[in-house]
Every structure is written in C-alpha cells, then in structure tokens.
Enzyme design. Structure first.
Site, PDB file in Angstrom:
ATOM      1  N   TYR A 145      -5.092  -4.860  -0.730  1.00 10.54           N
ATOM      2  CA  TYR A 145      -3.709  -5.299  -0.582  1.00 10.54           C
ATOM      3  C   TYR A 145      -3.307  -5.005   0.857  1.00 10.54           C
ATOM      4  O   TYR A 145      -3.442  -3.872   1.321  1.00 10.54           O
ATOM      5  CB  TYR A 145      -2.807  -4.525  -1.551  1.00 10.54           C
ATOM      6  N   ASP A 240      -7.327  -2.024   7.901  1.00 14.84           N
ATOM      7  CA  ASP A 240      -5.991  -1.747   7.395  1.00 14.84           C
ATOM      8  C   ASP A 240      -5.971  -0.275   6.988  1.00 14.84           C
ATOM      9  O   ASP A 240      -6.429   0.090   5.908  1.00 14.84           O
ATOM     10  CB  ASP A 240      -5.688  -2.663   6.203  1.00 14.84           C
ATOM     11  N   LYS A 268       3.060   4.213   6.665  1.00 17.68           N
ATOM     12  CA  LYS A 268       3.130   5.406   5.820  1.00 17.68           C
ATOM     13  C   LYS A 268       3.176   6.716   6.630  1.00 17.68           C
ATOM     14  O   LYS A 268       4.223   7.075   7.122  1.00 17.68           O
ATOM     15  CB  LYS A 268       1.986   5.393   4.807  1.00 17.68           C
TER      16      LYS A 268
HETATM   17  N1  HOZ Z   1       1.617  -0.132  -0.611  1.00 15.14           N
HETATM   18  C1  HOZ Z   1       2.006   0.739  -1.667  1.00 15.14           C
HETATM   19  C2  HOZ Z   1       0.846   1.197  -2.451  1.00 15.14           C
HETATM   20  N2  HOZ Z   1       0.157   0.210  -3.122  1.00 15.14           N
HETATM   21  C3  HOZ Z   1       3.005   0.194  -2.550  1.00 15.14           C
HETATM   22  C4  HOZ Z   1       4.333   0.300  -1.977  1.00 15.14           C
HETATM   23  C5  HOZ Z   1       5.156  -0.767  -2.571  1.00 15.14           C
HETATM   24  O1  HOZ Z   1       4.672  -1.888  -2.734  1.00 15.14           O
HETATM   25  O2  HOZ Z   1       6.294  -0.455  -2.877  1.00 15.14           O
END
Ligand code: HOZ
Length: 433
Positions: A145, A240, A268
């Site tokens: 993702y 990423d 993050k």
């Molecule tokens: N990227 C985050 C962990 N998969 C999720 C944060 C979100 O989509 O709120």
C-alpha cells in the site's frame, strides 16, 4: 464487560456527519465487528478512551509513535514552535535542520523534499521517477500500500484490502494502465515484467518490508535482486519507507538490508506524530523538481514549522536514547512469548517480525506474500482482536495491518500481553475440544 457508552454515543453522532463515522477507513472496526472507541488522551504506550478505559497500545497511531505517545521532548518542541507561529508559507530554518538530519541518517538520500503525508510522498516520487526516466510504467507489488493516489490503488493493502476494495472505485482504468502489479518475493515475475515491457518501466516502488497486508519479510537476496534488475534496465528503485523509515534502524529498512534505492519515501516517524511526508534520493534526480526542474510538486503546509520541530525532536530522541537496540529487544521478547503461547495452546500461528514491527497470522503456512496472507484464518483473528481488547490491549482492527512497538513499552507490558494472548488462545483450544 467493558462499558463504552460514551464512545458508542459519539460514534452515532459521527455517523451523521462523517462518512462511515471515521476520517480514515482503517479506524473503523468493520473487519472485526463492533464499533471503534474514541480516544481523548494518550501517553507512553497507553491510550484512554472517553469512557475512561485504558488500553495498552500496539497501533501507535499507525506507526509514528515510536517513542510512545506524547513524549515530553516532542511536546515541548511543538509548544515552543507554535508560540513562534504555526505556519509561514515562507522557508524556515527547521526545514533545513530536518532535511540535513534525514540526509545524514539515510545516505542514499542526498536531497529531500518535505510534504504532508506518505500518500503525497509516494505519489510525488512516482511522478519524479517518470520525469527522470521519460517512461510511464511502474511496477508495484500485490498487498503493498503506497497511499491512496490513483495509480497506486491497484491490488493495494491496508484499508483497501481490509474492506475489499484493493482496486478502488473512482479510479479510471486509464490511470492504472501503466501500473504493473506483481507478487512480492517472486524474482521470476519481475524478470518477466521487464522483458515484456522493455525500455518502458520507470521504476519499481516497493515497501522493503511490506506492512500493509499484515507483515512479511523479503526473502534473502530479494531486495538486492530488485536493486540489480532496476539498474540493469535503467529504471529507478523506489523504497516506500513510510512505515519502516527511521523505525527499523536509523537509516530504515535500506540500512538494515544494505540496499541503496534511488528514491525513498518517508512519513510517520519523521513527523513525530504530526502530519508529515518526505521523499528524497540522488541529487541528480531530486533536482528535476520544481523550481529547479520541470517536475511539479508543491504544498501550502509543506515544511510546516510545528511538524518540522516535532520530527527533529523525535529523531534527536531516537539517536540519544539508542532506541533501536531497545526496540529490537522488546520485539524479540514479544515474539518469543507469543510463539510459545501459540505452541502451548496448540494454535497454528505465524509470527512475522522485523525489529519493532510485527504481525500474527493464524495459519499453519509461512506468510511471505499476499496470497499466503489471504489464507490465514481471519475469523480467528477477529476473536483474537476482541479477546485482547477485552483484556485492555489494543492491536490494529484488521489482519492486514502491522503492529508497532515503542520505546515506551516495557518488559512488564510484553509479559502482560503474552499472558493475555495465552488466555485467549487457550480458550479457543478448550472451545474446540
Ligand atoms: N498507512 C496506515 C497503515 N496501513 C494506515 C493509516 C490510514 O490509512 O489511516
């Protein structure tokens, strides 16, 4: 049974005004059943809901809280910065300081551009890779993702996978025509894709340790293979590291696995809990960005002084406290404890871990890609989630998310977690007998 009356009331209100009652889908409990709780305070490894219930937290605001919640150094830095103004839209010295820290911690990054989220970082890195190579196609991997920009929402992990929309509605097919999706950890698939698209691939974008379909690790030599094949095809390798950056080591996954990508994306941890993203890499590529070059990218709040102050304070704290050794130790003891608990309960479980990131899959087979992850027992995960929540331990409300440890977690927290897991797993065993 824990009462969450106030949370339930807030959720009913939220549903009236906010789609699905949440501002990001992964926060809803739809994959596990039930309703989300509402938090109004967090400190160290704990969060408290509006009903006053306390939870030991392994979500860590989905990764940023590597020092735990509200570390005093970060809070102090944000307060001090806020007193001087919350946004200028004019260069500020904190941007330079954080950029220079990132470049010195991550040697493959010679120049870095700040933005406001991981999604912006990956979307912009892709545009830059296309601008640099003059090619359109991009390879990504199933279950990875990279945020919610159009061309990357294909066979995507995280909430897209959790809620059954790995290929989102609203993305025109033409926008993903140049996205090639392959299974992770499969070198033959990558070789075949380069052969079939000779001279057309701008780059590979990859989470070096995929953490959005649970967590699985790259097989030995796989990342080095990606490095070699991109080089051989004059394509860029984009890591990423939104989740792994400044978490798996000072220099992220690329330091841990000894690979230098061409471009890296961050978020993050570098925001210390404020909204930040960044992407960086070799100067000759980064200098193609506007205003030096023709690839456009911008942002009103990019390099925001509060976010920069938080990020600087967080990185300084990580450096000064030798955090990575402590996180590794905590991770190892959680792993040993949970593996032993599953074995003694006779429950088949795969515990994947890299440093302070982890995931438990209820499966007898090793999990090294999305297809393996999809075979795990998600009904069992739901029961596990709720069993742990009742014990006051909060893990992500989806099988397809990673868990995160922080330096605020203690040995005692790990022991309590293992004991709770052991009780939940043994209960199943008894129910099955
Ligand atoms: N990227 C985050 C962990 N998969 C999720 C944060 C979100 O989509 O709120």
């Amino acid at each position: 049974m824990i009462s969450r009356a106030k949370s339930d009331q807030l959720f009913s209100e939220a549903l009236k005004f906010i789609p699905g009652g949440v501002n990001s889908p992964v926060r809803a409990f739809r994959a596990v059943g039930g309703q989300p709780f509402f938090v109004n305070r967090a400190s160290g490894a704990r969060v408290w809901d509006v009903d006053g219930n306390e939870y030991l937290d392994y979500v860590g605001t989905w990764g940023p809280a590597i020092l735990g919640h509200a570390p005093k150094e970060v809070v102090g830095a944000v307060q001090a910065a806020a007193a001087d103004g919350t946004s200028f839209g004019i260069p500020n010295p904190l941007e330079v300081r954080l950029a220079s820290m990132i470049c010195s911690w991550v040697p493959s990054v010679q120049k870095v551009r700040m933005c406001n989220s991981g999604t912006e970082a990956t979307m912009s890195a892709l545009r830059l890779a296309r601008g640099f190579t003059g090619r359109d196609k991009v390879i990504k991997f199933e279950g990875c993702y990279h945020g919610h920009s159009d061309s990357l929402l294909v066979k995507a992990g995280s909430g897209a996978l959790t809620f059954g929309n790995p290929d989102s509605a609203g993305v025109p097919a033409a926008f993903t025509r140049h996205t090639i999706v392959l299974p992770f950890n499969d070198p033959d698939a990558v070789e075949a894709a380069f052969a079939a698209n000779h001279g057309q691939v701008a780059g590979i974008i990859v989470e070096p340790v995929p953490g959005n379909a649970g967590l699985y690790l790259p097989k030995l030599g796989y990342l080095a293979f990606l490095r070699e094949i991109t080089k051989a095809n004059a394509a860029l390798l984009i890591f990423d590291e939104v989740m792994t950056g400044f978490r798996l080591a000072k220099g992220g996954a690329q330091e841990r696995f000894g690979i230098a990508p061409d471009l890296s994306c961050f978020g993050k941890v570098i925001g210390g809990g404020l909204p930040v993203g960044a992407f960086g890499g070799r100067a000759e590529i980064m200098d193609l960005l506007a205003p030096s070059g023709p690839v456009y990218q911008a942002g009103t709040l990019s390099g925001n002084p509060l976010a920069m102050a938080a990020g600087i304070a967080a990185l300084e704290q990580l450096h000064q406290t030798n955090a990575y050794d402590a996180l590794e130790e905590l991770g190892a003891s959680l792993e040993a404890g949970l593996r032993a608990a599953a074995a003694s309960a006779g429950v088949p479980m795969q515990f994947n871990r890299c440093g302070s990131m982890f995931c438990a899959y209820f499966s007898a087979e090793p999990v090294a890609n999305l297809a393996n992850a999809l075979k795990s027992d998600r009904e069992r995960f739901k029961e596990y989630f709720h069993g742990m929540l009742e014990a006051g331990i909060y893990i992500a409300p989806s099988q397809f998310e990673a868990g995160f440890l922080s330096t605020a977690h203690t040995r005692a927290d790990i022991e309590r977690t293992v004991e709770a897991a052991s009780r939940v797993l043994k209960r199943w065993r008894r129910a099955a007998a």
